[in-house]
Design a protein around this motif. Structure first.
Motif, PDB file in Angstrom:
ATOM      1  N   PRO A  77       0.806  -1.233   0.000  1.00 44.23           N
ATOM      2  CA  PRO A  77       0.000   0.000   0.000  1.00 44.23           C
ATOM      3  C   PRO A  77       0.839   1.283   0.000  1.00 44.23           C
ATOM      4  CG  PRO A  77      -0.939  -1.589   1.521  1.00 44.23           C
ATOM      5  CD  PRO A  77       0.395  -2.136   1.074  1.00 44.23           C
ATOM      6  N   MET A  78       1.964   1.283   0.730  1.00 40.89           N
ATOM      7  CA  MET A  78       2.842   2.461   0.709  1.00 40.89           C
ATOM      8  C   MET A  78       3.413   2.673  -0.685  1.00 40.89           C
ATOM      9  SD  MET A  78       4.911   2.570   4.342  1.00 40.89           S
ATOM     10  CE  MET A  78       5.929   1.194   3.915  1.00 40.89           C
ATOM     11  N   MET A  79       3.834   1.594  -1.324  1.00 41.17           N
ATOM     12  CA  MET A  79       4.369   1.698  -2.674  1.00 41.17           C
ATOM     13  C   MET A  79       3.306   2.272  -3.614  1.00 41.17           C
ATOM     14  SD  MET A  79       6.485  -1.895  -2.996  1.00 41.17           S
ATOM     15  CE  MET A  79       6.999  -1.677  -4.697  1.00 41.17           C
ATOM     16  N   MET A  80       2.095   1.778  -3.508  1.00 42.94           N
ATOM     17  CA  MET A  80       1.024   2.226  -4.395  1.00 42.94           C
ATOM     18  C   MET A  80       0.707   3.708  -4.190  1.00 42.94           C
ATOM     19  SD  MET A  80      -1.608  -0.978  -4.721  1.00 42.94           S
ATOM     20  CE  MET A  80      -1.660  -1.564  -3.054  1.00 42.94           C
ATOM     21  N   MET A  81       0.714   4.157  -2.936  1.00 42.14           N
ATOM     22  CA  MET A  81       0.360   5.546  -2.640  1.00 42.14           C
ATOM     23  C   MET A  81       1.459   6.540  -3.018  1.00 42.14           C
ATOM     24  SD  MET A  81      -1.816   5.420   0.918  1.00 42.14           S
ATOM     25  CE  MET A  81      -0.407   4.963   1.892  1.00 42.14           C
ATOM     26  N   THR A  82       2.713   6.129  -2.906  1.00 43.54           N
ATOM     27  CA  THR A  82       3.792   7.108  -3.059  1.00 43.54           C
ATOM     28  C   THR A  82       4.679   6.902  -4.284  1.00 43.54           C
ATOM     29  OG1 THR A  82       5.231   5.814  -1.630  1.00 43.54           O
ATOM     30  CG2 THR A  82       3.915   7.554  -0.576  1.00 43.54           C
ATOM     31  N   PRO A  85       2.200   4.093 -10.271  1.00 47.42           N
ATOM     32  CA  PRO A  85       2.005   2.812 -10.955  1.00 47.42           C
ATOM     33  C   PRO A  85       3.310   2.221 -11.490  1.00 47.42           C
ATOM     34  CG  PRO A  85       1.288   4.611 -12.342  1.00 47.42           C
ATOM     35  CD  PRO A  85       1.661   5.221 -11.020  1.00 47.42           C
ATOM     36  N   SER A  86       3.219   0.984 -11.919  1.00 49.28           N
ATOM     37  CA  SER A  86       4.300   0.265 -12.615  1.00 49.28           C
ATOM     38  C   SER A  86       5.529   0.020 -11.762  1.00 49.28           C
ATOM     39  CB  SER A  86       4.678   0.996 -13.905  1.00 49.28           C
ATOM     40  OG  SER A  86       3.562   1.115 -14.748  1.00 49.28           O
ATOM     41  N   ASN A  87       5.333  -0.556 -10.581  1.00 46.08           N
ATOM     42  CA  ASN A  87       6.421  -1.050  -9.754  1.00 46.08           C
ATOM     43  C   ASN A  87       6.486  -2.557  -9.966  1.00 46.08           C
ATOM     44  OD1 ASN A  87       7.091   1.418  -8.002  1.00 46.08           O
ATOM     45  ND2 ASN A  87       4.872   1.258  -7.894  1.00 46.08           N
ATOM     46  N   SER A 115      -2.134  -2.222 -11.561  1.00 44.66           N
ATOM     47  CA  SER A 115      -1.333  -1.210 -12.243  1.00 44.66           C
ATOM     48  C   SER A 115      -0.228  -0.618 -11.369  1.00 44.66           C
ATOM     49  CB  SER A 115      -2.232  -0.100 -12.778  1.00 44.66           C
ATOM     50  OG  SER A 115      -2.904   0.526 -11.716  1.00 44.66           O
ATOM     51  N   PHE A 116      -0.215  -0.953 -10.085  1.00 49.10           N
ATOM     52  CA  PHE A 116       0.758  -0.348  -9.179  1.00 49.10           C
ATOM     53  C   PHE A 116       1.904  -1.281  -8.812  1.00 49.10           C
ATOM     54  CE2 PHE A 116      -2.977   2.237  -8.736  1.00 49.10           C
ATOM     55  CZ  PHE A 116      -2.461   3.518  -8.696  1.00 49.10           C
ATOM     56  N   VAL A 117       1.595  -2.510  -8.415  1.00 48.38           N
ATOM     57  CA  VAL A 117       2.634  -3.475  -8.041  1.00 48.38           C
ATOM     58  C   VAL A 117       2.406  -4.734  -8.864  1.00 48.38           C
ATOM     59  CG1 VAL A 117       3.692  -4.806  -6.190  1.00 48.38           C
ATOM     60  CG2 VAL A 117       2.748  -2.542  -5.695  1.00 48.38           C
ATOM     61  N   ILE A 118       3.345  -5.037  -9.734  1.00 53.56           N
ATOM     62  CA  ILE A 118       3.258  -6.201 -10.605  1.00 53.56           C
ATOM     63  C   ILE A 118       4.289  -7.217 -10.115  1.00 53.56           C
ATOM     64  CG2 ILE A 118       3.513  -7.052 -12.966  1.00 53.56           C
ATOM     65  CD1 ILE A 118       2.951  -3.426 -12.648  1.00 53.56           C
TER      66      ILE A 118
END
Length: 138
Positions: A77-82, A85-87, A115-118
């Motif tokens: 969730p932190m990755m997605m918020m900050t 997309p495309s991690n 779309s945020f963490v693949i």
């Protein structure tokens, strides 16, 4: 390679050439060090706009349920918020773990797409790096 975090049970490194956050777990695995290492790698990714992650679990086989849940409920969730997309995160586990996962969830179950963490799961480090390299080229 740039050392982002180092402890007995985990190393978090940044490969400048490949532009990958490389997290390597060791047999002396410790959940607190693991989580701190991931948080340091996350902070580094935020500061340097890193979108490629490689989590090498081969020495420990696989994550326990608590650490896996922590990643799902805190790190992602932190990755997605900050980070936006495309991690991309390649997870490399032991061959026996990979075979068990393959039996349990099938080939598509080893991949997660939003779309945020693949995510993609491998038992071969070179294949994981190749997959990340192809994503970086996009």
């Amino acid at each position: 390679m740039v050392m982002v975090y180092g402890a007995d049970s985990i190393e978090a490194l940044y490969d400048e050439e490949k532009r990958i956050n490389f997290i390597k777990c060791h047999t002396s695995f410790n959940s607190n060090e693991f989580r701190e290492g991931l948080m340091q790698a996350y902070r580094f990714a935020l500061e340097h706009k890193v979108k490629q992650w490689l989590l090498d679990l081969r020495d420990i086989g696989e994550l326990n349920e608590e650490d896996n849940t922590w990643i799902q409920l805190h790190l992602f969730p932190m990755m997605m918020m900050t980070l936006g997309p495309s991690n991309y995160m390649a997870i490399v586990c032991s061959k026996s773990c990979y075979k068990n996962l393959l039996k349990a969830v099938g080939k598509l179950g080893l991949k997660t797409y939003n779309s945020f963490v693949i995510l993609n799961t491998f038992c071969d480090l070179e294949k994981a790096e190749h997959w990340l390299g192809k994503k970086l080229a996009k």
